[in-house]
Design a protein around this motif. Structure first.
Motif, PDB file in Angstrom:
ATOM      1  N   ALA A  27     102.537   5.434 -12.436  1.00 16.87           N
ATOM      2  CA  ALA A  27     102.710   6.477 -13.457  1.00 16.87           C
ATOM      3  C   ALA A  27     102.236   7.848 -12.995  1.00 16.87           C
ATOM      4  CB  ALA A  27     101.983   6.071 -14.747  1.00 16.87           C
ATOM      5  N   ASP A  28     102.587   8.210 -11.759  1.00 18.40           N
ATOM      6  CA  ASP A  28     102.192   9.539 -11.271  1.00 18.40           C
ATOM      7  C   ASP A  28     103.368  10.511 -11.267  1.00 18.40           C
ATOM      8  OD1 ASP A  28     103.720   8.582  -9.188  1.00 18.40           O
ATOM      9  OD2 ASP A  28     102.256   9.033  -7.617  1.00 18.40           O
ATOM     10  N   GLY A  29     104.523  10.099 -11.805  1.00 16.47           N
ATOM     11  CA  GLY A  29     105.679  10.979 -11.878  1.00 16.47           C
ATOM     12  C   GLY A  29     106.589  10.908 -10.680  1.00 16.47           C
ATOM     13  N   THR A  30     106.271  10.078  -9.696  1.00 19.97           N
ATOM     14  CA  THR A  30     107.101   9.909  -8.496  1.00 19.97           C
ATOM     15  C   THR A  30     107.434   8.440  -8.331  1.00 19.97           C
ATOM     16  OG1 THR A  30     106.073  11.816  -7.413  1.00 19.97           O
ATOM     17  CG2 THR A  30     107.239  10.253  -6.004  1.00 19.97           C
ATOM     18  N   GLY A  31     108.737   8.123  -8.232  1.00 18.16           N
ATOM     19  CA  GLY A  31     109.165   6.738  -8.119  1.00 18.16           C
ATOM     20  C   GLY A  31     109.035   6.211  -6.702  1.00 18.16           C
ATOM     21  N   GLY A  32     109.635   5.051  -6.461  1.00 16.80           N
ATOM     22  CA  GLY A  32     109.584   4.428  -5.152  1.00 16.80           C
ATOM     23  C   GLY A  32     108.328   3.618  -4.925  1.00 16.80           C
ATOM     24  N   ASP A  33     107.677   3.165  -6.007  1.00 13.90           N
ATOM     25  CA  ASP A  33     106.433   2.414  -5.877  1.00 13.90           C
ATOM     26  C   ASP A  33     106.704   0.954  -5.519  1.00 13.90           C
ATOM     27  OD1 ASP A  33     105.326   4.752  -6.630  1.00 13.90           O
ATOM     28  OD2 ASP A  33     104.512   4.040  -8.540  1.00 13.90           O
ATOM     29  N   ARG A  34     105.735   0.338  -4.858  1.00 12.81           N
ATOM     30  CA  ARG A  34     105.820  -1.080  -4.524  1.00 12.81           C
ATOM     31  C   ARG A  34     105.166  -1.908  -5.625  1.00 12.81           C
ATOM     32  NH1 ARG A  34     104.243   1.491   0.093  1.00 12.81           N
ATOM     33  NH2 ARG A  34     102.068   0.843  -0.197  1.00 12.81           N
ATOM     34  N   PRO A  35     105.672  -3.128  -5.854  1.00  9.09           N
ATOM     35  CA  PRO A  35     105.101  -3.995  -6.879  1.00  9.09           C
ATOM     36  C   PRO A  35     103.919  -4.778  -6.316  1.00  9.09           C
ATOM     37  CG  PRO A  35     106.985  -5.058  -5.906  1.00  9.09           C
ATOM     38  CD  PRO A  35     106.859  -3.715  -5.224  1.00  9.09           C
ATOM     39  N   ASN A  36     103.468  -5.765  -7.057  1.00  8.77           N
ATOM     40  CA  ASN A  36     102.479  -6.704  -6.536  1.00  8.77           C
ATOM     41  C   ASN A  36     103.155  -7.717  -5.630  1.00  8.77           C
ATOM     42  OD1 ASN A  36     100.196  -5.611  -7.742  1.00  8.77           O
ATOM     43  ND2 ASN A  36     100.391  -6.856  -9.598  1.00  8.77           N
ATOM     44  N   ALA A  37     102.392  -8.330  -4.754  1.00  8.41           N
ATOM     45  CA  ALA A  37     102.926  -9.324  -3.827  1.00  8.41           C
ATOM     46  C   ALA A  37     103.373 -10.572  -4.589  1.00  8.41           C
ATOM     47  CB  ALA A  37     101.870  -9.678  -2.787  1.00  8.41           C
ATOM     48  N   PRO A  38     104.407 -11.242  -4.108  1.00  8.37           N
ATOM     49  CA  PRO A  38     104.880 -12.463  -4.781  1.00  8.37           C
ATOM     50  C   PRO A  38     103.898 -13.611  -4.609  1.00  8.37           C
ATOM     51  CG  PRO A  38     106.046 -12.139  -2.719  1.00  8.37           C
ATOM     52  CD  PRO A  38     105.200 -10.926  -2.909  1.00  8.37           C
ATOM     53  N   ALA A  39     104.106 -14.666  -5.353  1.00  7.77           N
ATOM     54  CA  ALA A  39     103.254 -15.848  -5.255  1.00  7.77           C
ATOM     55  C   ALA A  39     103.407 -16.500  -3.887  1.00  7.77           C
ATOM     56  CB  ALA A  39     103.613 -16.844  -6.361  1.00  7.77           C
ATOM     57  N   ASP A  40     102.417 -17.260  -3.483  1.00  5.07           N
ATOM     58  CA  ASP A  40     102.442 -17.899  -2.174  1.00  5.07           C
ATOM     59  C   ASP A  40     103.620 -18.849  -2.018  1.00  5.07           C
ATOM     60  OD1 ASP A  40     100.142 -16.547  -1.527  1.00  5.07           O
ATOM     61  OD2 ASP A  40      98.792 -18.204  -2.042  1.00  5.07           O
ATOM     62  N   ALA A  41     104.120 -19.377  -3.136  1.00  5.28           N
ATOM     63  CA  ALA A  41     105.224 -20.337  -3.069  1.00  5.28           C
ATOM     64  C   ALA A  41     106.556 -19.668  -2.718  1.00  5.28           C
ATOM     65  CB  ALA A  41     105.352 -21.072  -4.399  1.00  5.28           C
ATOM     66  N   VAL A  42     106.638 -18.349  -2.832  1.00 10.62           N
ATOM     67  CA  VAL A  42     107.882 -17.635  -2.526  1.00 10.62           C
ATOM     68  C   VAL A  42     108.052 -17.544  -1.009  1.00 10.62           C
ATOM     69  CG1 VAL A  42     109.112 -15.437  -2.726  1.00 10.62           C
ATOM     70  CG2 VAL A  42     107.785 -16.312  -4.659  1.00 10.62           C
ATOM     71  N   LYS A  43     109.217 -17.933  -0.522  1.00 13.66           N
ATOM     72  CA  LYS A  43     109.501 -17.914   0.910  1.00 13.66           C
ATOM     73  C   LYS A  43     109.488 -16.478   1.422  1.00 13.66           C
ATOM     74  CE  LYS A  43     112.970 -19.492   4.257  1.00 13.66           C
ATOM     75  NZ  LYS A  43     114.288 -20.168   4.417  1.00 13.66           N
ATOM     76  N   ARG A  44     108.877 -16.276   2.594  1.00 13.85           N
ATOM     77  CA  ARG A  44     108.726 -14.939   3.150  1.00 13.85           C
ATOM     78  C   ARG A  44     109.425 -14.747   4.482  1.00 13.85           C
ATOM     79  NH1 ARG A  44     104.439 -15.466  -0.237  1.00 13.85           N
ATOM     80  NH2 ARG A  44     103.351 -13.570  -0.941  1.00 13.85           N
ATOM     81  N   THR A  45     109.603 -15.797   5.247  1.00  8.97           N
ATOM     82  CA  THR A  45     110.189 -15.705   6.576  1.00  8.97           C
ATOM     83  C   THR A  45     111.191 -16.834   6.781  1.00  8.97           C
ATOM     84  OG1 THR A  45     108.412 -17.060   7.538  1.00  8.97           O
ATOM     85  CG2 THR A  45     108.096 -14.660   7.541  1.00  8.97           C
ATOM     86  N   GLY A  46     111.858 -16.791   7.956  1.00  4.71           N
ATOM     87  CA  GLY A  46     112.776 -17.859   8.318  1.00  4.71           C
ATOM     88  C   GLY A  46     114.075 -17.853   7.546  1.00  4.71           C
ATOM     89  N   PHE A  47     114.544 -16.676   7.123  1.00 10.76           N
ATOM     90  CA  PHE A  47     115.780 -16.588   6.342  1.00 10.76           C
ATOM     91  C   PHE A  47     117.000 -16.741   7.244  1.00 10.76           C
ATOM     92  CE2 PHE A  47     112.746 -13.759   4.026  1.00 10.76           C
ATOM     93  CZ  PHE A  47     112.584 -14.571   2.914  1.00 10.76           C
ATOM     94  N   SER A  48     118.018 -17.417   6.737  1.00  9.27           N
ATOM     95  CA  SER A  48     119.283 -17.568   7.449  1.00  9.27           C
ATOM     96  C   SER A  48     120.250 -16.484   7.010  1.00  9.27           C
ATOM     97  CB  SER A  48     119.881 -18.947   7.174  1.00  9.27           C
ATOM     98  OG  SER A  48     120.227 -19.068   5.794  1.00  9.27           O
TER      99      SER A  48
ATOM    100  N   ALA B  70      98.506   1.694 -12.172  1.00 11.17           N
ATOM    101  CA  ALA B  70      97.827   1.199 -10.971  1.00 11.17           C
ATOM    102  C   ALA B  70      98.837   0.972  -9.855  1.00 11.17           C
ATOM    103  CB  ALA B  70      97.085  -0.098 -11.279  1.00 11.17           C
ATOM    104  N   ASN B  71      98.361   1.017  -8.614  1.00  9.80           N
ATOM    105  CA  ASN B  71      99.217   0.737  -7.467  1.00  9.80           C
ATOM    106  C   ASN B  71      99.449  -0.764  -7.326  1.00  9.80           C
ATOM    107  OD1 ASN B  71      99.440   3.462  -6.437  1.00  9.80           O
ATOM    108  ND2 ASN B  71      97.322   3.279  -5.726  1.00  9.80           N
ATOM    109  N   GLY B  72     100.654  -1.132  -6.897  1.00 10.83           N
ATOM    110  CA  GLY B  72     100.906  -2.517  -6.551  1.00 10.83           C
ATOM    111  C   GLY B  72     100.179  -2.881  -5.271  1.00 10.83           C
TER     112      GLY B  72
END
Length: 416
Positions: free
Chosen positions: A294-315, A336-338
Motif C-alpha cells: 500500500a505505498d502507491g506503487t504496484g508490482g509487489d511480490r506476495p508471500n511464498a507458497p506452501a512447502d507442498a507447492v512444486k517449485r522446480t523440475g517443471f516439464s 506489509a511486504n510479501g
C-alpha cells in the motif's frame, strides 16, 4: 574532474617451457560514465516547468473537455485545480508535481572489478582442455527510483507520500551493487580432413538488487532495498555450447566447373543448451487488488507458497498448462511486504542449433565473393517464453508464447 585509478594487469606462464601447459590470469578495474538522463531531466523541474498530476487518487479534481483548435489553449479550459503559486510544502497550489532529483550530494562513479584465472593443458591425441574461473563485481551502480512513498500509505484510500504536495520524486543514487562468479570447462579437438570441435560447459551466478541500472528501477520497498537483492533476471546457472567446423573435402581441389561450384564448401554448426532464466512473481494491479504494501506503487511480490507447492523440475507441458495458480501465493497483511524473494523460480530452458554453409569464390585476382547459407534454430525447436508472472493476469503461470522459430538466410559478400 576526479582522477580515477583503474589498474589492470595480466600474466601468462608456461611451466616447463614445452608449450603443453599454460596458466593465465588477470585483474582490472573499469569505470562507466554516469547516465545523463537524471541530470538532463532537471530542466523539467520547477521553476522552469512542472508536470502536474490530478485525480481522485491524489485528492484533487480534474476537468474533462473536448478540444477546439480555433480557441485559445486549443479549447481546453484551465482546470480550477491548477493555480499559480507555491503551497507550504513547496509544491504548486492545487496539484501535485513530479520531480527528478539526485539524493546524493556527490554521486559516485560506477565501476566494476573484473578478474580471471585459467589453466590450459594439451592432454594428447590433439585434445586441449581448459578450465577458467572468472568474476566481476559492480559497485556504485546507478539507480533511479521513486522515493516519495511508504508502506501503508494507501490504507486510507488516498496516496499521500512523504511530501503530500508532490507525486513521484525520482531520485538518482549510485548505491547499487552486483556480483558474478562463473567457471567454464572447455575441450577442443582438431581432427583430420578439416574437422574441428569445441565444447564449453559454464556454471555461473549473478546477484544484484536491480535489473535496470542506469534506468528507472522499481523497488518493492523504496526504504528497504535489501529485500530486492537476488538473482539477476539474465542469470543462467548452466550452459553447454558446442561448436563444430568441417571443411568439406569433396571436389575441394577439382578445377572443373563442377569442382568450382560444388567443392570448397565449409559447414559449421553451433548448439546451445541452457537452463531457464529466473522469473519474478508480482501483482501489477493497483491497491487494493495489488500493491500489497500500500505505498502507491504496484508490482509487489506476495508471500511464498506452501512447502507442498512444486517449485522446480517443471516439464514443457507444465509450462503450457501452468506451473502455478494465483491461489498458491498468499496475500500479505495489507500495508506489509510479501516474504517471497525476487526471481525465486525459473522459466523453461533453452536449446537451439544453428547451422551455416559457406563457400568463397575467386572471381578474379582482385575480386572475390563469399556465399553463406544460414539456418537459425535449424531444427525449429519450440523454445517457450517465460510464463506470465503477473498474479492479476488470467494467464498467470502459463507460457503463452515462444521464442524465435527457424529462420533461413542467404547472403552474398563481394570483396575487391
Amino acid at each position: 574532474m576526479k582522477k580515477l585509478f583503474a589498474p589492470r594487469f595480466g600474466f601468462a606462464w608456461n611451466p616447463g617451457g614445452k608449450g603443453t601447459l599454460a596458466i593465465r590470469g588477470g585483474y582490472g578495474v573499469s569505470y562507466d560514465r554516469l547516465f545523463y538522463t537524471p541530470i538532463q531531466n532537471f530542466r523539467n523541474n520547477p521553476p522552469l516547468r512542472a508536470d502536474a498530476t490530478l485525480g481522485s487518487f491524489f485528492g484533487t479534481s480534474f476537468t474533462y473537455s473536448l478540444g477546439d483548435v480555433a480557441k485559445p489553449n486549443l479549447g481546453y479550459p484551465v482546470d480550477p485545480a491548477l493555480r499559480l503559486g507555491l503551497d507550504p510544502h513547496n509544491g504548486i497550489i492545487g496539484a501535485r508535481v513530479s520531480l527528478d532529483a539526485i539524493v546524493q550530494t556527490d554521486l559516485g562513479q560506477p565501476y566494476v572489478h573484473n578478474w580471471f584465472f585459467g589453466v590450459q593443458r594439451a592432454v594428447g591425441h590433439g585434445f586441449v582442455v581448459e578450465a577458467n574461473y572468472l568474476g566481476s563485481a559492480g559497485h556504485k551502480l546507478l539507480s533511479i527510483s521513486n522515493v516519495n512513498r511508504y508502506n501503508g500509505d494507501m490504507l486510507d484510500g488516498r496516496f499521500n507520500g512523504f511530501n503530500s504536495s508532490f507525486a513521484t520524486m525520482m531520485m538518482a543514487q549510485t548505491a547499487s551493487n552486483s556480483i558474478y562468479h562463473g567457471g567454464t570447462v572447455q575441450v577442443r579437438r582438431t581432427f583430420a580432413h578439416g574437422f574441428s570441435v569445441n565444447g564449453a560447459l559454464t556454471y555461473g551466478k549473478v546477484i544484484a538488487d536491480s535489473d535496470a541500472f542506469s534506468a528507472t528501477t522499481v523497488y518493492q520497498d523504496a526504504n528497504n532495498r535489501s529485500i530486492d537483492r537476488g538473482l539477476a533476471n539474465f542469470d543462467v546457472p548452466r550452459r553447454l555450447s558446442i561448436v563444430g567446423l568441417w571443411e568439406i573435402p569433396f571436389l575441394k581441389n577439382n578445377k572443373s566447373l563442377a569442382g568450382k561450384v560444388l567443392g570448397g564448401w565449409q559447414l559449421s554448426s553451433l548448439a546451445i543448451l541452457e537452463k531457464g532464466n529466473p522469473i519474478n512473481i508480482t501483482n501489477e494491479a493497483a491497491y487494493p487488488r495489488g500493491d500489497f504494501n500500500a505505498d502507491g506503487t504496484g508490482g509487489d511480490r506476495p508471500n511464498a507458497p506452501a512447502d507442498a507447492v512444486k517449485r522446480t523440475g517443471f516439464s514443457r507441458s507444465d509450462y503450457l498448462l501452468g506451473i502455478f495458480s494465483a491461489a498458491d501465493f498468499p496475500r500479505p497483511v495489507a500495508g506489509a511486504n510479501g516474504n517471497l524473494g525476487r526471481n525465486t523460480f525459473r522459466g523453461p530452458g533453452f536449446a537451439q542449433i544453428d547451422a551455416s554453409l559457406m563457400k568463397k569464390f575467386a572471381v578474379t585476382d582482385r575480386i572475390s565473393s563469399e556465399v553463406r547459407l544460414e539456418a537459425y534454430n535449424a531444427l525449429n525447436r519450440v523454445n517457450l517464453a517465460i510464463p506470465t508472472t503477473d498474479l492479476n493476469s488470467n494467464t498467470f503461470g502459463r507460457s503463452t508464447s515462444a521464442l524465435t522459430p527457424r529462420q533461413l538466410q542467404i547472403g552474398l559478400r563481394v570483396r575487391f
